[in-house]
Design an enzyme around this catalytic site. Structure first.
Site, PDB file in Angstrom:
ATOM      1  N   ARG A 171     -15.585 -25.707  37.930  1.00  0.00           N
ATOM      2  CA  ARG A 171     -16.975 -26.901  37.901  1.00  0.00           C
ATOM      3  C   ARG A 171     -17.722 -25.316  38.494  1.00  0.00           C
ATOM      4  O   ARG A 171     -19.150 -25.891  37.898  1.00  0.00           O
ATOM      5  CB  ARG A 171     -16.719 -27.388  39.762  1.00  0.00           C
ATOM      6  CG  ARG A 171     -15.755 -28.493  39.407  1.00  0.00           C
ATOM      7  CD  ARG A 171     -15.383 -29.508  40.869  1.00  0.00           C
ATOM      8  NE  ARG A 171     -16.986 -30.020  40.898  1.00  0.00           N
ATOM      9  CZ  ARG A 171     -16.993 -31.219  41.345  1.00  0.00           C
ATOM     10  NH1 ARG A 171     -16.725 -32.187  40.367  1.00  0.00           N
ATOM     11  NH2 ARG A 171     -18.199 -31.474  42.180  1.00  0.00           N
ATOM     12  N   ARG A 175     -22.708 -16.290  35.542  1.00  0.00           N
ATOM     13  CA  ARG A 175     -23.671 -16.267  34.984  1.00  0.00           C
ATOM     14  C   ARG A 175     -23.760 -15.490  34.734  1.00  0.00           C
ATOM     15  O   ARG A 175     -23.933 -14.809  35.487  1.00  0.00           O
ATOM     16  CB  ARG A 175     -25.296 -17.447  35.002  1.00  0.00           C
ATOM     17  CG  ARG A 175     -24.832 -18.663  33.996  1.00  0.00           C
ATOM     18  CD  ARG A 175     -26.309 -19.429  34.751  1.00  0.00           C
ATOM     19  NE  ARG A 175     -26.424 -20.865  34.780  1.00  0.00           N
ATOM     20  CZ  ARG A 175     -26.482 -21.033  35.645  1.00  0.00           C
ATOM     21  NH1 ARG A 175     -26.987 -20.904  37.156  1.00  0.00           N
ATOM     22  NH2 ARG A 175     -25.744 -22.807  36.370  1.00  0.00           N
ATOM     23  N   ARG A 279     -19.476 -25.499  55.136  1.00  0.00           N
ATOM     24  CA  ARG A 279     -20.725 -25.641  54.901  1.00  0.00           C
ATOM     25  C   ARG A 279     -22.026 -26.326  56.154  1.00  0.00           C
ATOM     26  O   ARG A 279     -21.120 -27.025  56.900  1.00  0.00           O
ATOM     27  CB  ARG A 279     -21.235 -25.743  53.499  1.00  0.00           C
ATOM     28  CG  ARG A 279     -20.604 -27.695  53.465  1.00  0.00           C
ATOM     29  CD  ARG A 279     -20.996 -27.710  51.828  1.00  0.00           C
ATOM     30  NE  ARG A 279     -21.124 -28.861  51.334  1.00  0.00           N
ATOM     31  CZ  ARG A 279     -20.266 -29.196  50.522  1.00  0.00           C
ATOM     32  NH1 ARG A 279     -20.928 -29.081  49.312  1.00  0.00           N
ATOM     33  NH2 ARG A 279     -19.750 -30.866  50.397  1.00  0.00           N
ATOM     34  N   TYR A 347     -11.656 -36.932  41.112  1.00  0.00           N
ATOM     35  CA  TYR A 347     -13.036 -36.394  41.278  1.00  0.00           C
ATOM     36  C   TYR A 347     -13.620 -36.372  40.639  1.00  0.00           C
ATOM     37  O   TYR A 347     -14.213 -35.933  39.981  1.00  0.00           O
ATOM     38  CB  TYR A 347     -12.154 -35.039  42.000  1.00  0.00           C
ATOM     39  CG  TYR A 347     -13.130 -33.518  42.239  1.00  0.00           C
ATOM     40  CD1 TYR A 347     -14.052 -34.141  43.689  1.00  0.00           C
ATOM     41  CD2 TYR A 347     -12.787 -32.287  42.166  1.00  0.00           C
ATOM     42  CE1 TYR A 347     -14.041 -32.847  44.393  1.00  0.00           C
ATOM     43  CE2 TYR A 347     -13.341 -31.095  42.571  1.00  0.00           C
ATOM     44  CZ  TYR A 347     -14.391 -31.606  43.734  1.00  0.00           C
ATOM     45  OH  TYR A 347     -14.635 -30.276  44.458  1.00  0.00           O
TER      46      TYR A 347
END
Ligand code: FAD
Ligand code: UDP
Length: 369
Positions: A171, A175, A279, A347
């Site tokens: 997912r 880069r 988080r 999901y």
């Protein structure tokens, strides 16, 4: 008598209710929580839209879905760029040139980053990864796997990376540009005024019963409509006949803090196993808030037990096979449609849920999409 009984007022249920109501169908929506919206529900605290069931960033490349959702809200230009905190180090996500140059002080260019990752995975490269660990090492090498993936993933899923399916990590973009945008999608943003206002608009003119669990009076509810659209857990619908599907649950510890800026970003992931939460979300930054106070939520991931709120389906082989049994069983129930993250045990992101709901309604109304 209703045409449709819709169990659940999350995005799937609300889009179905809106479209069916528009087509002249009589709908009743049941919602077991005290409010509408399912997991996208936002609540205003100190002038800040708090994402009560976890941070939700809308993103899609599907122009039709983007135009559709924009009928219900104006979106801001928020771009998700989480920061990963590992011990006393901070890195940009997703994995990009900002991450690589900070991590390796002799890496400055894309070619140097690629070469370094190649060296890092050399001795453990698996061409066709069968689990998340192999997939992650193939994508970004060992150091990033150890610092930014292993701890976070094992906290989030409660399972060793070697036992998780590879698709979960796919997912995330990798880069070789200096670009911290977490998503590759063409459209992205946060609805100005919060997600709850979207659901309110969708459910305008539709009968909704809050604090009302389908299972509290199942026999009566089953008789009150021609068809049922069920967005709760499919295994619960069938009384766990083949056994319970596994889910991950999340516990949110939310507090108001007397500071205007706690962490300088909406999302900070704690990727080490030394920190118990996955988080911290600072909600105001989703809307560039300038309020004098702030609201933060720590997310603790937990295995789902009977009675807990199910959040994430665990789409590993064992659970997918079990889900297929329920799906097959559901094919005998021509009057029940299972939809959404729990009804289809997938999901799914929000844009996919909207698309599926529109498709479901089109099939019901025999209109081609
Ligand atoms: P839900 O929102 O779960 O709605 C189902 C509703 O049914 C609930 O309100 C529930 O209370 C109700 N219900 C269930 N059983 C019964 C019953 N027996 N009787 C009555 N009511 C019942 N997607 C993105 O696109 N971007 C993101 O950033 C993102 N972040 C996420 C973060 C977290 C922590 C989670 C868990 C999900 C995230 N998602 C995100 C996914 C997104 O939440 C879902 O795609 C979407 O909300 C699913 O909508 P739904 O209607 O299928 O399910
Ligand atoms: N992930 C990770 N480190 C991070 C963020 C994500 O290893 O800092 C992994 C983790 O396995 C997670 C997956 O990437 O389950 C997908 O992350 P995403 O943010 O898409 O998860 P979401 O919370 O949206 O389901």
């Amino acid at each position: 008598m209703y045409d449709y009984l819709i169990v659940g007022s999350g995005l799937f249920g609300a889009v179905c209710a809106y479209e069916l109501n528009k087509a002249g169908k009589k709908c009743l929506v049941l919602e077991k929580r005290p409010h509408i919206g399912g997991n996208v529900y936002t609540e205003n605290t100190e002038g800040i839209n708090v994402h009560k069931y976890g941070a939700h960033i809308f993103h899609t490349s599907d122009k039709e879905i983007w135009n559709y959702i924009n009928n219900f809200a104006e979106f801001n230009n928020y771009v998700n760029s989480p920061v990963a905190r590992y011990k006393n180090e901070c890195y940009n996500l997703p994995f990009n040139m900002n991450t690589f140059t900070k991590l390796w002080n002799d890496v400055f260019t894309p070619d140097e980053a690629k070469k370094r990752i190649e060296e890092e995975r050399a001795d453990s490269l698996v061409e066709n990864p069968e689990n998340l660990e192999q997939q992650a090492i193939k994508l970004v090498g060992k150091t990033i796997y150890e610092k930014l993936i292993k701890g976070y993933t094992e906290k989030q899923w409660g399972r060793p990376c070697a036992e998780l399916p590879p698709f979960i990590i796919k997912r995330l973009p990798v880069r070789f540009t200096f670009d911290n945008n977490y998503f590759n999608d063409r459209y992205q943003g946060i609805p100005i005024g919060g997600y709850t206002a979207i659901i309110e608009k969708m459910l305008k003119g539709v009968e909704v019963r809050l604090n009302c669990d389908f299972f509290d009076d199942r026999a009566a509810f089953e008789k009150c409509a021609e068809k049922i659209i069920f967005t709760g857990a499919i295994d619960r619908f069938y009384d766990y006949r083949f056994g319970a599907l596994q889910y991950r649950s999340v516990r949110f510890e939310t507090e108001v803090l007397d500071t205007d800026n706690y962490q300088g970003n909406a999302v900070v992931n704690y990727t080490g196993s030394d920190v118990p939460y996955t988080r911290i979300i600072e909600h105001k930054h989703f809307e560039f808030g300038t309020q004098p106070k702030t609201v933060v939520s720590r997310e603790y991931s937990a295995e789902w037990k009977m009675g807990d709120e199910p959040y994430y389906p665990v789409n590993d082989e064992k659970n997918n096979a079990l889900y297929e049994k329920y799906k097959k069983l559901s094919e005998n129930d021509a009057n029940v449609i299972f939809g959404g993250r729990l009804g289809q045990y997938k999901y799914y992101d929000m844009h996919v849920v909207i698309k599926n709901a529109l498709q479901t309604v089109a099939e019901e109304l025999n209109t081609v999409r």
